[in-house]
Design a protein around this motif. Structure first.
Motif, short mmCIF file in Angstrom:
data_model
loop_
_atom_site.label_atom_id
_atom_site.label_comp_id
_atom_site.label_asym_id
_atom_site.label_seq_id
_atom_site.Cartn_x
_atom_site.Cartn_y
_atom_site.Cartn_z
N GLU A 85 0.83 -1.19 0.00
CA GLU A 85 0.00 0.00 0.00
C GLU A 85 0.87 1.25 0.00
OE1 GLU A 85 -3.21 -0.13 -0.32
OE2 GLU A 85 -3.31 -2.33 -0.15
N PHE A 86 0.28 2.38 -0.36
CA PHE A 86 1.01 3.64 -0.43
C PHE A 86 1.62 4.01 0.92
CE2 PHE A 86 0.99 8.26 0.23
CZ PHE A 86 1.88 8.67 -0.76
N ASN A 87 0.89 3.74 2.02
CA ASN A 87 1.43 4.11 3.32
C ASN A 87 2.60 3.23 3.75
OD1 ASN A 87 0.02 1.78 3.81
ND2 ASN A 87 -1.05 2.53 5.64
N ASP A 88 2.81 2.11 3.03
CA ASP A 88 3.95 1.23 3.32
C ASP A 88 5.16 1.62 2.49
OD1 ASP A 88 5.51 -0.91 4.21
OD2 ASP A 88 4.83 -2.20 2.57
N PHE A 89 4.94 2.00 1.21
CA PHE A 89 6.06 2.36 0.36
C PHE A 89 5.63 3.25 -0.79
CE2 PHE A 89 8.55 1.86 -3.49
CZ PHE A 89 9.82 2.19 -3.03
N PHE A 90 6.47 4.24 -1.07
CA PHE A 90 6.38 5.03 -2.29
C PHE A 90 7.80 5.51 -2.60
CE2 PHE A 90 6.31 9.21 -4.32
CZ PHE A 90 5.60 8.92 -5.48
N GLY A 91 8.20 5.45 -3.87
CA GLY A 91 9.56 5.85 -4.21
C GLY A 91 9.64 6.56 -5.55
N ARG A 92 10.60 7.49 -5.66
CA ARG A 92 10.87 8.18 -6.91
C ARG A 92 12.31 8.68 -6.88
NH1 ARG A 92 7.56 13.95 -6.64
NH2 ARG A 92 8.35 14.68 -4.63
N TYR A 93 12.82 9.08 -8.07
CA TYR A 93 14.23 9.50 -8.13
C TYR A 93 14.45 10.52 -9.24
CZ TYR A 93 15.03 6.61 -12.29
OH TYR A 93 14.97 6.09 -13.56
N LYS A 94 15.56 11.25 -9.11
CA LYS A 94 16.10 12.12 -10.15
C LYS A 94 17.57 11.79 -10.33
CE LYS A 94 13.08 16.16 -9.38
NZ LYS A 94 13.03 17.63 -9.31
N ILE A 95 18.11 12.10 -11.53
CA ILE A 95 19.51 11.77 -11.79
C ILE A 95 20.15 12.88 -12.61
CG2 ILE A 95 18.89 10.36 -13.80
CD1 ILE A 95 21.29 8.54 -13.09
N ALA A 96 21.45 13.14 -12.36
CA ALA A 96 22.22 14.15 -13.08
C ALA A 96 23.67 13.66 -13.17
CB ALA A 96 22.13 15.49 -12.37
N TRP A 97 24.49 14.46 -13.86
CA TRP A 97 25.89 14.06 -14.00
C TRP A 97 26.82 15.27 -14.08
CZ3 TRP A 97 29.14 14.85 -18.42
CH2 TRP A 97 28.51 15.47 -19.51
N THR A 98 28.07 15.01 -13.76
CA THR A 98 29.19 15.90 -14.04
C THR A 98 30.28 15.01 -14.63
OG1 THR A 98 30.35 15.61 -11.92
CG2 THR A 98 28.60 17.29 -11.99
N PRO A 99 31.35 15.58 -15.15
CA PRO A 99 32.41 14.71 -15.67
C PRO A 99 32.98 13.73 -14.63
CG PRO A 99 32.71 16.94 -16.49
CD PRO A 99 31.60 17.00 -15.47
N GLU A 100 32.87 14.10 -13.36
CA GLU A 100 33.48 13.28 -12.32
C GLU A 100 32.58 12.20 -11.75
OE1 GLU A 100 35.57 16.77 -13.13
OE2 GLU A 100 33.55 16.70 -12.26
N ALA A 101 31.24 12.34 -11.89
CA ALA A 101 30.35 11.40 -11.19
C ALA A 101 28.92 11.52 -11.68
CB ALA A 101 30.39 11.67 -9.68
N LEU A 102 28.14 10.49 -11.35
CA LEU A 102 26.68 10.57 -11.45
C LEU A 102 26.14 11.02 -10.10
CD1 LEU A 102 25.82 7.20 -13.25
CD2 LEU A 102 25.80 9.48 -14.27
N TYR A 103 25.01 11.76 -10.15
CA TYR A 103 24.36 12.21 -8.92
C TYR A 103 22.92 11.74 -8.94
CZ TYR A 103 28.51 14.88 -8.00
OH TYR A 103 29.82 15.23 -7.75
N LEU A 104 22.51 11.16 -7.83
CA LEU A 104 21.19 10.54 -7.74
C LEU A 104 20.47 11.06 -6.51
CD1 LEU A 104 19.30 8.28 -8.89
CD2 LEU A 104 20.50 6.69 -7.37
N LEU A 105 19.23 11.48 -6.72
CA LEU A 105 18.35 11.92 -5.63
C LEU A 105 17.20 10.93 -5.54
CD1 LEU A 105 17.50 14.25 -3.61
CD2 LEU A 105 16.13 15.14 -5.52
N VAL A 106 17.02 10.33 -4.38
CA VAL A 106 15.97 9.33 -4.19
C VAL A 106 15.11 9.72 -3.00
CG1 VAL A 106 15.46 6.91 -3.69
CG2 VAL A 106 17.41 7.49 -5.14
N GLU A 107 13.80 9.75 -3.21
CA GLU A 107 12.85 10.02 -2.13
C GLU A 107 12.04 8.75 -1.87
OE1 GLU A 107 9.90 13.64 -0.99
OE2 GLU A 107 9.41 12.56 -2.84
N ILE A 108 12.07 8.29 -0.63
CA ILE A 108 11.42 7.04 -0.25
C ILE A 108 10.45 7.30 0.90
CG2 ILE A 108 11.73 4.73 0.70
CD1 ILE A 108 12.82 4.94 -2.11
#
Length: 263
Positions: A85-108
């Motif tokens: 159910e929604f009250n047990d779990f919900f998830g989403r993410y965003k992603i970006a990059w620079t030459p040095e790394a990937l960057y990930l934002l996750v909301e849980i």
């Protein structure tokens, strides 16, 4: 009569010898193409990932400029477990990059955060954790006990685990840095992921990849959810996996989506 028999014997021997040589040639002609065959991944869930002009700060606040310019994607594919159910779990993410790394934002949204194993190398997949899948050259294929791709399990305490080439769990805390901020039942995770390709060797000096515009990588993200059981109760990913068996990300990089780095 003897002359005819002798000729028959000679013809039979010659025929056998020629047939044997042809048989060997047939085997050679079959094995050579197989040895030259290379695996090719079929791209799916193709997404363009925007470059960050200002490097995101790992603070779990979601207020970096790049996060205001990028789209949310869902963690909504049930790979293991029963319905939730929604009250047990919900998830989403965003992603970006620079030459040095990937960057990930996750909301849980997770009503219970559970970490039963204090040893980070013991049954790490049965604790709540974010799992990040990276295939540096988007080649796909088996990576279960190789560095063809990585499946980073990031625990609530920030430890990062994957299996090495000796089939043993090891810490990759120098590959992935993270900051998690939890308010009530919502956790915001920010990740910096240093990307390594299949030349990576444990215990050796390894150079990370410098990321470039138009580069393709295999990528997926998932969440292991456990509300207090001996084993994880759900495994929820970002990519649709066809068929009945969906717990394939830790074995086969073909199931990863494809990201393309853009400016």
């Amino acid at each position: 009569m003897k002359k005819i028999t002798f000729i028959f014997i000679i013809v039979s021997i010659l025929g056998y010898t020629q047939g044997k040589e042809n048989n060997n040639l047939d085997k050679s002609s079959v094995s050579t193409p197989l040895n030259q065959t290379t695996h090719t991944k079929k791209d799916h869930q193709i997404r363009k990932v925007k470059k960050a002009v200002i490097v995101p700060k790992l603070d779990g606040k979601m207020d970096d400029p790049i996060w205001k310019e990028t789209l949310w994607y869902g963690l909504d594919q049930k790979w293991l477990g029963s319905s939730y159910e929604f009250n047990d779990f919900f998830g989403r993410y965003k992603i970006a990059w620079t030459p040095e790394a990937l960057y990930l934002l996750v909301e849980i949204k997770d009503n219970i955060l559970y970490d039963q194993h204090k040893d980070p190398l013991k049954l790490w997949w049965d604790d709540d954790c974010v799992e990040i899948f990276i295939d540096a050259d988007n080649s796909g294929g088996n990576h279960q006990y190789t560095n063809n791709a990585f499946a980073y399990h990031v625990a609530l305490d920030g430890n990062v685990v994957d299996l090495d080439q000796n089939q043993k769990p090891v810490l990759y805390n120098n590959h992935v840095s993270t900051k998690r901020v939890t308010n009530n039942d919502v956790s915001v995770w920010e990740f910096e992921i240093i990307v390594y390709d299949d030349s990576y060797k444990e215990g050796k000096v390894n150079d990370p990849l410098i990321l470039n515009k138009d580069q393709k990588l295999g990528f997926a993200v998932a969440y292991n959810d456990n509300d207090g059981s001996a084993e994880r109760e759900n495994f929820i990913g970002s990519v649709f996996i066809p068929g009945e068996e969906k717990n394939l990300g830790w074995i086969n990089a073909d199931v990863f989506g494809t990201i393309i780095l853009v400016e």
